[in-house]
Design a protein around this motif. Structure first.
Motif, short mmCIF file in Angstrom:
data_model
loop_
_atom_site.label_atom_id
_atom_site.label_comp_id
_atom_site.label_asym_id
_atom_site.label_seq_id
_atom_site.Cartn_x
_atom_site.Cartn_y
_atom_site.Cartn_z
N ILE A 36 30.35 40.32 0.15
CA ILE A 36 29.61 39.75 -0.97
C ILE A 36 28.99 40.89 -1.78
CG2 ILE A 36 27.78 38.16 -1.66
CD1 ILE A 36 28.12 36.80 1.07
N SER A 37 29.24 40.89 -3.08
CA SER A 37 28.71 41.94 -3.94
C SER A 37 28.47 41.41 -5.34
CB SER A 37 29.67 43.14 -3.98
OG SER A 37 30.93 42.73 -4.49
N GLU A 38 27.66 42.11 -6.09
CA GLU A 38 27.38 41.76 -7.49
C GLU A 38 28.32 42.56 -8.39
OE1 GLU A 38 22.64 41.08 -6.57
OE2 GLU A 38 23.36 42.96 -7.41
N TYR A 45 32.41 36.82 -3.92
CA TYR A 45 32.47 36.57 -2.48
C TYR A 45 33.94 36.57 -2.07
CZ TYR A 45 31.27 34.22 1.97
OH TYR A 45 31.09 33.90 3.30
N ILE A 46 34.32 37.59 -1.33
CA ILE A 46 35.69 37.67 -0.82
C ILE A 46 35.67 37.26 0.65
CG2 ILE A 46 37.67 39.16 -0.37
CD1 ILE A 46 36.80 40.89 -2.70
N LEU A 47 36.36 36.17 0.95
CA LEU A 47 36.40 35.62 2.31
C LEU A 47 37.80 35.76 2.89
CD1 LEU A 47 35.21 33.77 4.62
CD2 LEU A 47 36.13 31.84 3.31
N ARG A 48 37.88 36.31 4.09
CA ARG A 48 39.13 36.35 4.84
C ARG A 48 38.93 35.51 6.09
NH1 ARG A 48 38.11 41.28 2.93
NH2 ARG A 48 37.13 42.00 4.85
N ALA A 119 43.93 33.78 5.40
CA ALA A 119 43.81 33.45 3.99
C ALA A 119 42.72 34.32 3.39
CB ALA A 119 43.46 31.98 3.80
N GLU A 120 42.98 34.86 2.22
CA GLU A 120 41.95 35.62 1.51
C GLU A 120 41.60 34.86 0.24
OE1 GLU A 120 41.47 40.11 1.18
OE2 GLU A 120 42.29 39.58 -0.81
N ALA A 121 40.35 34.42 0.15
CA ALA A 121 39.89 33.64 -0.99
C ALA A 121 38.79 34.41 -1.72
CB ALA A 121 39.35 32.28 -0.52
N THR A 122 38.87 34.41 -3.04
CA THR A 122 37.85 35.04 -3.86
C THR A 122 37.05 33.96 -4.57
OG1 THR A 122 39.21 37.02 -4.22
CG2 THR A 122 37.37 36.65 -5.73
N LEU A 123 35.76 33.92 -4.27
CA LEU A 123 34.84 32.97 -4.92
C LEU A 123 33.94 33.76 -5.87
CD1 LEU A 123 33.72 30.95 -1.77
CD2 LEU A 123 35.54 30.34 -3.37
N GLU A 124 33.70 33.19 -7.03
CA GLU A 124 32.82 33.83 -7.99
C GLU A 124 31.69 32.88 -8.37
OE1 GLU A 124 35.18 35.20 -11.26
OE2 GLU A 124 35.97 36.92 -10.13
#
Length: 358
Positions: A36-38, A45-48, A119-124
């Protein structure tokens, strides 16, 4: 001996046509990784997460749930992005300075981690300002697939890097401290915004203002409404008295209907003060409902609550100043007040049906 009995039990269930519940499908290495970064005015938020467990949680009735070939996985990634987005955003909550952030899934693809499909998901998550205080609540996988799930989290916030671990027993991470000035400012503005954009509260106040015949009556009505909803707002926010949201919202709709009809048939309007106070108690629970998604645990709970209420009062004052001169003018037009009251009651009826029965 124990393993033999367990094997026979599982085989027996299979022969009888039953399935072992997925919540017991513990593999011992249920893992996820969060970064998690700004970035560019938003929180990324990059979730694996384990692909097998994500598929079980999102599409448990998929006939190919036990097949993990690249073709099947790629098909899942291609066709199930909306379902994955709904699942992730309902299970992952980010609060910035106590206010929930709206997120969206911008990228989803299949990768390998330690020779296993992930799975790699990118949340913004969009934000209006750089937050001082961040809170993460993570409920992925635990209650759907595997209670032994572990998430290794890395957060970069205000130039500082922090590593944490989320488990079944510990699902929250808090970073930073919300300053007193920021809490006062943001919850005051939030209160103003909530009143001005709360159409049901606006119509209720409009109904009360229509029935008022003088500035003195307006001051009494607004004061009674303010005193009443302040009491229930505080009691509900502190979890002293709680009412079901559906019940409260339905009563708010009924209050709009009653006040509007009262304007049409009760010419004296002498009990407007008690109407304002009685229904103000109900509206206070409605205002408290808007705080249910907030996280006021950054060290300023009471100050945030009181300034939110103060913001509501400022919104009311702005509303009265804007509306009453117009009402005073159109009151001279024949049938204008009954017509407006009828329109208000119609909105109330629609809202009541939606809230109570739909």
């Amino acid at each position: 001996m124990v393993k033999k009995w367990l094997s026979l039990m599982v085989l027996s269930f299979a022969l009888l046509g039953y399935q072992v519940p997925v919540s017991f499908a513990h593999t011992g290495d249920s893992q996820a990784y969060s970064d998690i970064s700004e970035k560019d005015g938003m929180i990324q938020y990059i979730l694996r997460v384990d692909m097998v467990e994500l598929r079980i949680a999102v599409t448990p009735n998929d006939p190919e749930i036990g097949t993990n070939t690249p073709e099947v996985i790629n098909q899942f990634v291609k066709n199930s992005k909306p379902e994955v987005a709904t699942y992730l955003l309902s299970k992952i909550k980010l609060h910035a300075d106590g206010i929930p952030l709206e997120g969206k899934l911008t990228r989803l693809h299949a990768i390998e981690v330690n020779n296993r499909p992930f799975a790699e998901a990118t949340l913004e998550y969009s934000q209006n300002h750089k937050p001082e205080y961040l809170a993460l609540t993570y409920d992925l996988i635990f209650d759907d697939v595997d209670q032994w799930h572990t998430n290794f989290v890395t957060i970069i916030h205000n130039g500082k890097k922090q590593n944490s671990i989320i488990t079944y027993e510990s699902r929250e991470i808090q970073l930073g401290q919300l300053s007193f000035i920021r809490a006062i400012k943001q919850f005051f503005l939030l209160g103003v915004e909530h009143l001005i954009t709360g159409y049901d509260h606006i119509l209720f106040l409009l109904g009360l203002l229509i029935g008022a015949r003088s500035v003195k009556q307006i001051l009494k009505v607004v004061t009674a409404f303010t005193a009443a909803h302040t009491v229930t707002l505080i009691l509900s926010s502190m979890h002293i008295i709680m009412l079901p949201e559906r019940f409260v919202e339905s009563l708010i709709a009924l209050s709009i209907i009653y006040v509007a009809i009262n304007n049409m048939f009760n010419r004296n309007m002498k009990h407007n003060l008690w109407l304002a106070f009685g229904f103000g108690l109900i509206h206070g629970f409605g205002f408290a409902g808007s705080l249910s998604e907030m996280r006021m645990d950054g060290g300023h709970f009471m100050s945030s609550l009181l300034t939110f209420n103060l913001g509501i009062e400022m919104g009311q004052i702005l509303l009265v100043l804007a509306i009453y001169p117009v009402i005073h003018y159109i009151r001279k037009v024949k049938w204008s007040i009954p017509s407006i009251s009828a329109a208000i009651s119609l909105f109330g009826v629609v809202w009541f049906i939606q809230r109570a029965f739909l």
